[in-house]
Motif scaffolding. Sequence first.
Motif, PDB file in Angstrom:
ATOM      1  N   ALA B 111       0.856  -1.180   0.000  1.00  0.00           N
ATOM      2  CA  ALA B 111       0.000   0.000   0.000  1.00  0.00           C
ATOM      3  C   ALA B 111       0.888   1.224   0.000  1.00  0.00           C
ATOM      4  O   ALA B 111       1.802   1.331   0.804  1.00  0.00           O
ATOM      5  N   LEU B 113       1.183   5.364   0.130  1.00  0.00           N
ATOM      6  CA  LEU B 113       0.455   6.559   0.533  1.00  0.00           C
ATOM      7  C   LEU B 113       1.159   7.799  -0.013  1.00  0.00           C
ATOM      8  O   LEU B 113       2.371   7.797  -0.183  1.00  0.00           O
ATOM      9  N   SER B 121      -3.232  16.163   2.963  1.00  0.00           N
ATOM     10  CA  SER B 121      -2.576  14.869   2.831  1.00  0.00           C
ATOM     11  C   SER B 121      -2.528  14.138   4.178  1.00  0.00           C
ATOM     12  O   SER B 121      -2.510  12.922   4.219  1.00  0.00           O
ATOM     13  N   HIS B 124      -5.845  12.507   4.200  1.00  0.00           N
ATOM     14  CA  HIS B 124      -5.843  11.397   3.261  1.00  0.00           C
ATOM     15  C   HIS B 124      -5.074  10.211   3.831  1.00  0.00           C
ATOM     16  O   HIS B 124      -5.531   9.075   3.769  1.00  0.00           O
ATOM     17  N   ARG B 125      -3.912  10.484   4.394  1.00  0.00           N
ATOM     18  CA  ARG B 125      -3.096   9.388   4.937  1.00  0.00           C
ATOM     19  C   ARG B 125      -3.798   8.680   6.080  1.00  0.00           C
ATOM     20  O   ARG B 125      -3.832   7.460   6.134  1.00  0.00           O
ATOM     21  N   LEU B 127      -7.046   8.609   6.849  1.00  0.00           N
ATOM     22  CA  LEU B 127      -8.258   7.894   6.455  1.00  0.00           C
ATOM     23  C   LEU B 127      -7.940   6.657   5.623  1.00  0.00           C
ATOM     24  O   LEU B 127      -8.540   5.597   5.817  1.00  0.00           O
ATOM     25  N   SER B 128      -6.982   6.770   4.706  1.00  0.00           N
ATOM     26  CA  SER B 128      -6.726   5.565   3.899  1.00  0.00           C
ATOM     27  C   SER B 128      -6.018   4.487   4.706  1.00  0.00           C
ATOM     28  O   SER B 128      -6.265   3.299   4.519  1.00  0.00           O
ATOM     29  N   LEU B 129      -5.168   4.891   5.637  1.00  0.00           N
ATOM     30  CA  LEU B 129      -4.551   3.888   6.509  1.00  0.00           C
ATOM     31  C   LEU B 129      -5.610   3.198   7.361  1.00  0.00           C
ATOM     32  O   LEU B 129      -5.584   1.980   7.548  1.00  0.00           O
ATOM     33  N   LYS B 131      -8.614   2.692   6.622  1.00  0.00           N
ATOM     34  CA  LYS B 131      -9.360   1.776   5.773  1.00  0.00           C
ATOM     35  C   LYS B 131      -8.573   0.472   5.586  1.00  0.00           C
ATOM     36  O   LYS B 131      -9.111  -0.626   5.740  1.00  0.00           O
ATOM     37  N   ILE B 132      -7.280   0.615   5.292  1.00  0.00           N
ATOM     38  CA  ILE B 132      -6.438  -0.567   5.103  1.00  0.00           C
ATOM     39  C   ILE B 132      -6.430  -1.436   6.361  1.00  0.00           C
ATOM     40  O   ILE B 132      -6.484  -2.659   6.301  1.00  0.00           O
ATOM     41  N   GLU B 136     -11.844   2.122  10.528  1.00  0.00           N
ATOM     42  CA  GLU B 136     -12.325   3.376   9.955  1.00  0.00           C
ATOM     43  C   GLU B 136     -12.865   4.333  11.014  1.00  0.00           C
ATOM     44  O   GLU B 136     -12.707   5.543  10.902  1.00  0.00           O
TER      45      GLU B 136
END
Lengths: 348, 285
Positions: B111, B113, B121, B124-125, B127-129, B131-132, B136
């Motif tokens: 993954a 980022l 950012s 973004h970092r 929230l996407s982390l 999710k991974i 959440e």
Amino acid sequence: MNRSRKSTTLLVGLGILLPLTMIFSVGTGPISIPSGDIISLLLERLGLIHSDIPEHTRLIVESIRLPRTLLGVLVGSSLAIGGAAMQGLFRNPLADPSIIGVASGAALGAAIAIVLGGVLLSDFPVLIQNYSVSLLAFAGSCLTTFVVYKMGTTSNGTSVATMLLAGVAITALAGAGLGILTYISDDSTLRNLTFWQMGSIAGATWNSVLICLSLLAPVVLLLCRYGSILNAMLLGESEARHLGINVQSAKLTLIVLTALVVGVSVSVAGIIGFVGLVVPHLIRMMVGPDHKILLPASAMLGGTLLLLADMVARVIVSPAELPIGIVTALMGAPFFISLLWQQRKRIA
Amino acid sequence: MKAFKRLSTIIIATLFAMAAQAKEISTPRIISAGSGVTEIIYALGAGDQIVAVDSISAYPEDVKSLPRLGYLKQLSAEGILAMQPSILIGTEDMGPPTTMEQLKSAGVNIATLPLKSDAESIQHRILSLAKILDKEQEGKQLWQSVSDSFAEARNIAGEQKKPTVLFMLAMGGRTPYVAGNNTAANSLIELAGGINPTASQFASYKPLSNEALLQLAPDVVLYSDQGKGTTPQQLIDMQPVLQQTPAGKSGRMIAIEPNMLLGGLGPRTGELAVELAKAFFPAKS
């Protein structure tokens, strides 16, 4: 033991040592793999036996370690034979490819690709962009060799002393170019640059192995045939001419071949110092200066030593790994100093 | 060519086999590359799933006992495979590319980022982390608290005149390196309500002459002491010309822990922005 028996023993010994080191190298790393597994895997690839080696092992051997080992042998052999040929050609035991500026020219080319690559090459096909560092490094080494050779050559022939001086000047110039590029690059390209200069063969893929194999293997074999010519040139150029050797064309060919092996090696592996300097000395200490033995033996020992250095690089800080240039310098420099020390005593 | 085809078949087959295997492992084994990424993973409460980190991950303290994989840009494929990870998470600048290719062909999930250093950012970092990592809810909460802090910092600044702020790497008496545009330090200055006068002049870190330093006349100087605990007085001793700037005269020189900036901005940036805003606008604090 007389000298020719000694030489034969050495060549046979190195011929056995190299494949053994290769197997050992494929087995060594953060995940250790028994030599038995490697041999049965190889035999299976040749269609001789069927083995039940786990997929995970297979993958590490076939897609990471094997290409890396092969690339190590190719690069080590090339650097060592390149060093041996240059020491003979320049009749200077301190000569190695970096001394006539080949390595620094390559470094400058690579630095241009790393720092300015994004800007300069954005219109080129992706394939060229991916290999831009190697291509420009190679272009850099060829260009410096050409310039140095041109500077050293007049209608009276090629002056080796002038070439050495020109090499020193070109190295300084390339150093300044590197300095400018370092200055204008941002943090992340700066680090790429630094790591490239430390050398590594960790990035070996089957593709890079095939490219190097097709370029380096023929040139290394060809260089091995220059033994008797280099022997004659050791006596002095005019003496060699009297022996019926076309000195001018031999010099040109040797310079071009050396630039080619060194340029290709540097472009795939970055700067790996001391192999080209130390290996020929080791061989000379064992069997004397006969180039017919020196050239092939250097190639074999160079490959072996680079593999050993790579194993150290891989294992010593595992699971991380050291750039191989650091390891060769750490092993080579103290050795070289001790060599100088001994010579100093001999003179005194 | 045939050997090549055979090889790629093997690789693809292995890839599937390993992907299937990876699903069977119940606790994820994460390798985190990038100090910012590591910090967020810990902040999300998944630190115990990390099995190895890159060499610059240094926060929180627990990280220091984990195996180190070397520098972010010089990761070794074998070293990573030896840790048997289920996923490798890192920033865009992890590499080298050949290692990434080798890992992909070995079936390691990767993954990546974004690296940019601005408030969006961070969001973004995080929230996407989240999710991974399948966290959440925690991700939303974490971002909420960070963005609350940013709002607080803006409040402190209010309508006051923005001070000029320089960020310097303390270089032990040599020409100091100053942060320009596109740096985490620059974003931090802006988030805390300051103006970085060099941002309009250059990107990244560049050496700045003493004359230029005098001319820029910063109201505040931030500096990274590389963890050495350098005091403002020591900084002035190293760079006497600082004494002649407004920051030096008023003593507004603030040390910043290098970890806060190394891996880009992260979960602790909000608190730091509030703290700095208070220092930038002393009248209101």
